[in-house]
Design a protein around this motif. Structure first.
Motif, PDB file in Angstrom:
ATOM      1  N   GLY A  30       2.820 -40.507  39.286  1.00 30.76           N
ATOM      2  CA  GLY A  30       4.151 -39.914  39.362  1.00 30.76           C
ATOM      3  C   GLY A  30       4.140 -38.579  40.084  1.00 30.76           C
ATOM      4  O   GLY A  30       5.171 -38.028  40.430  1.00 30.76           O
ATOM      5  N   GLY A  62       8.247 -40.185  28.281  1.00 31.03           N
ATOM      6  CA  GLY A  62       8.957 -41.124  29.162  1.00 31.03           C
ATOM      7  C   GLY A  62       8.323 -41.335  30.521  1.00 31.03           C
ATOM      8  O   GLY A  62       8.876 -42.039  31.364  1.00 31.03           O
ATOM      9  N   GLU A  63       7.129 -40.744  30.750  1.00 32.71           N
ATOM     10  CA  GLU A  63       6.543 -40.789  32.092  1.00 32.71           C
ATOM     11  C   GLU A  63       6.228 -42.212  32.582  1.00 32.71           C
ATOM     12  O   GLU A  63       6.581 -42.548  33.726  1.00 32.71           O
ATOM     13  CB  GLU A  63       5.289 -39.916  32.145  1.00 32.71           C
ATOM     14  N   GLU A  65       7.644 -45.023  31.967  1.00 34.19           N
ATOM     15  CA  GLU A  65       8.891 -45.716  32.333  1.00 34.19           C
ATOM     16  C   GLU A  65       9.492 -45.104  33.590  1.00 34.19           C
ATOM     17  O   GLU A  65       9.924 -45.820  34.496  1.00 34.19           O
ATOM     18  CB  GLU A  65       9.923 -45.632  31.197  1.00 34.19           C
ATOM     19  N   THR A  66       9.528 -43.760  33.643  1.00 35.92           N
ATOM     20  CA  THR A  66      10.144 -43.082  34.800  1.00 35.92           C
ATOM     21  C   THR A  66       9.407 -43.443  36.094  1.00 35.92           C
ATOM     22  O   THR A  66      10.025 -43.759  37.107  1.00 35.92           O
ATOM     23  CB  THR A  66      10.076 -41.535  34.630  1.00 35.92           C
ATOM     24  N   LYS A  69       9.970 -46.946  37.236  1.00 39.18           N
ATOM     25  CA  LYS A  69      11.323 -47.135  37.779  1.00 39.18           C
ATOM     26  C   LYS A  69      11.446 -46.544  39.187  1.00 39.18           C
ATOM     27  O   LYS A  69      12.038 -47.171  40.079  1.00 39.18           O
ATOM     28  CB  LYS A  69      12.361 -46.509  36.834  1.00 39.18           C
ATOM     29  N   ILE A  70      10.872 -45.364  39.378  1.00 38.73           N
ATOM     30  CA  ILE A  70      10.954 -44.731  40.704  1.00 38.73           C
ATOM     31  C   ILE A  70      10.345 -45.657  41.768  1.00 38.73           C
ATOM     32  O   ILE A  70      10.914 -45.873  42.833  1.00 38.73           O
ATOM     33  CB  ILE A  70      10.240 -43.353  40.705  1.00 38.73           C
ATOM     34  N   SER A 186      13.112 -36.141  43.423  1.00 38.87           N
ATOM     35  CA  SER A 186      12.386 -35.803  42.191  1.00 38.87           C
ATOM     36  C   SER A 186      10.871 -35.832  42.404  1.00 38.87           C
ATOM     37  O   SER A 186      10.128 -35.126  41.725  1.00 38.87           O
ATOM     38  CB  SER A 186      12.761 -36.773  41.072  1.00 38.87           C
ATOM     39  N   ARG A 190       8.440 -32.437  42.935  1.00 36.04           N
ATOM     40  CA  ARG A 190       7.838 -32.454  41.609  1.00 36.04           C
ATOM     41  C   ARG A 190       6.769 -31.377  41.489  1.00 36.04           C
ATOM     42  O   ARG A 190       5.913 -31.231  42.364  1.00 36.04           O
ATOM     43  CB  ARG A 190       7.208 -33.822  41.371  1.00 36.04           C
TER      44      ARG A 190
END
Ligand code: XMP
Length: 312
Positions: A30, A62-63, A65-66, A69-70, A186, A190
């Motif tokens: 991420g 939530g990392e 899942e986030t 999704k990204i 994002s 980041r």
């Protein structure tokens, strides 16, 4: 002047050549470095690349899942592997920062070796950048993603070859690449987050409980600093406790959280951010009221050097 377009063009060709008819995996966290590497790899290899997310239990709230999704929104599927148990087991009883980092590194590469074996892959694409290499080689910190540069042969140790397309770049250039690759805002902006994740934000031995506390603290501190232009803002759970009082006036021996915010260009040097007092008090109010057992909050005013950015 760094030419992001030219770099991408040359490196897509280079990755294609290096991988040839084989397949590769890349571990996404991420962060901007691994995301750029994954998207670059995907451009070069398409379906021959598998993007893996290792859920090591040390990530922020939530990392998994986030991040999944990204990537999905960019048309890239990620494979999620639950390796929480393996990481907590490997880091059990370890208190020394370098031992913790080395155990993290070993478990990280072993987990990827399992994935690679399972998928018949012998190449790992990795988003190591120049700062990771220089700090590890200078003996400041053993970053989790540096092997060959310190004499560890990944083929012998883990059964795969490692390709590092951005290893000569620093953070600002990697962000330019992220922009050029049209990664979401994002990710482009980041803030850096260490590979060993929250394990370096708990001083001393990590346990699921302590990671839980620092995860909540991280969320609060990040929530309250979204509009702050600092290079990094984070929370650390100390290994000590301090005397405090409960709301009923009884003695409490509670946890100590440190807030750290730094201004920096490339992480090689840093200055503490001059955070407004009101904002610090807002963070402190939430930390002590929303996390049971936190009785004291400190703000770190040290620059790098003499401190490093992270505590471990
Ligand atoms: P330090 O603490 O050495 O950190 O001043 C410099 C930058 O590197 C990040 N950091 C890491 N990143 N693996 C990483 O991928 C690591 O083991 C690691 N340790 C520190 C830190 O957050 C800062 O941006």
């Amino acid at each position: 002047m760094f030419d992001a377009k030219q770099f991408l063009k040359e490196n897509v060709d280079w990755i294609r050549q290096e991988v040839g008819d084989e397949k590769a995996i890349v571990a996404a966290s991420g962060g901007v470095d691994s995301s750029v590497t994954a998207v670059l790899g995907f451009k070069a290899l398409g379906d021959k690349l598998t993007v893996v997310f290792l859920d090591n239990g040390l990530m922020r709230e939530g990392e998994p899942e986030t991040v999944t999704k990204i990537f999905k929104d960019m048309g890239i599927e990620t494979k999620l592997y639950d390796v929480k148990e393996k990481f907590f087991q490997a880091m059990k009883n370890l208190t020394d920062p370098e031992e913790k980092r080395k155990a993290f590194r070993q478990t990280f590469y072993e987990s990827l070796a399992n994935v690679a074996r399972e998928r018949g892959v012998k190449i790992l694409l990795q988003g190591t950048i120049a700062a990771d290499v220089s700090e590890t080689v200078r003996g400041v910190k053993s970053q989790h993603n540096v092997l060959e540069q310190i004499g560890i042969n990944p083929i012998q140790e883990f059964g795969y070859r490692i390709i590092e397309p951005v290893k000569e770049l620093y953070k600002p250039e990697v962000r330019q690449l992220a922009k050029e690759l049209k990664l979401p805002e994002s990710i482009v902006n980041r803030k850096p987050f260490p590979g060993p994740a929250l394990s370096v934000r708990v001083i001393g031995e990590i346990t699921p409980e302590k990671i839980g506390i620092v995860r909540k603290a991280t969320k609060i501190v990040e929530d309250e600093s979204k509009d702050l232009p600092s290079f990094q803002v984070f929370a650390v759970l100390l290994n000590d406790k301090a005397t405090g009082l409960t709301e009923k006036g009884e003695r409490a021996y509670g946890n100590i959280i440190v807030i750290r915010a730094v201004d920096s260009k490339d992480a090689m040097t840093a200055e503490p951010t001059k955070i407004q007092w009101d904002r610090l008090l807002r963070m402190k109010n939430r930390l002590v009221s929303e996390i049971p057992g936190v009785s004291r909050v400190l703000y770190d005013i040290t620059s790098k050097p003499p401190a490093t950015i992270e505590f471990e």
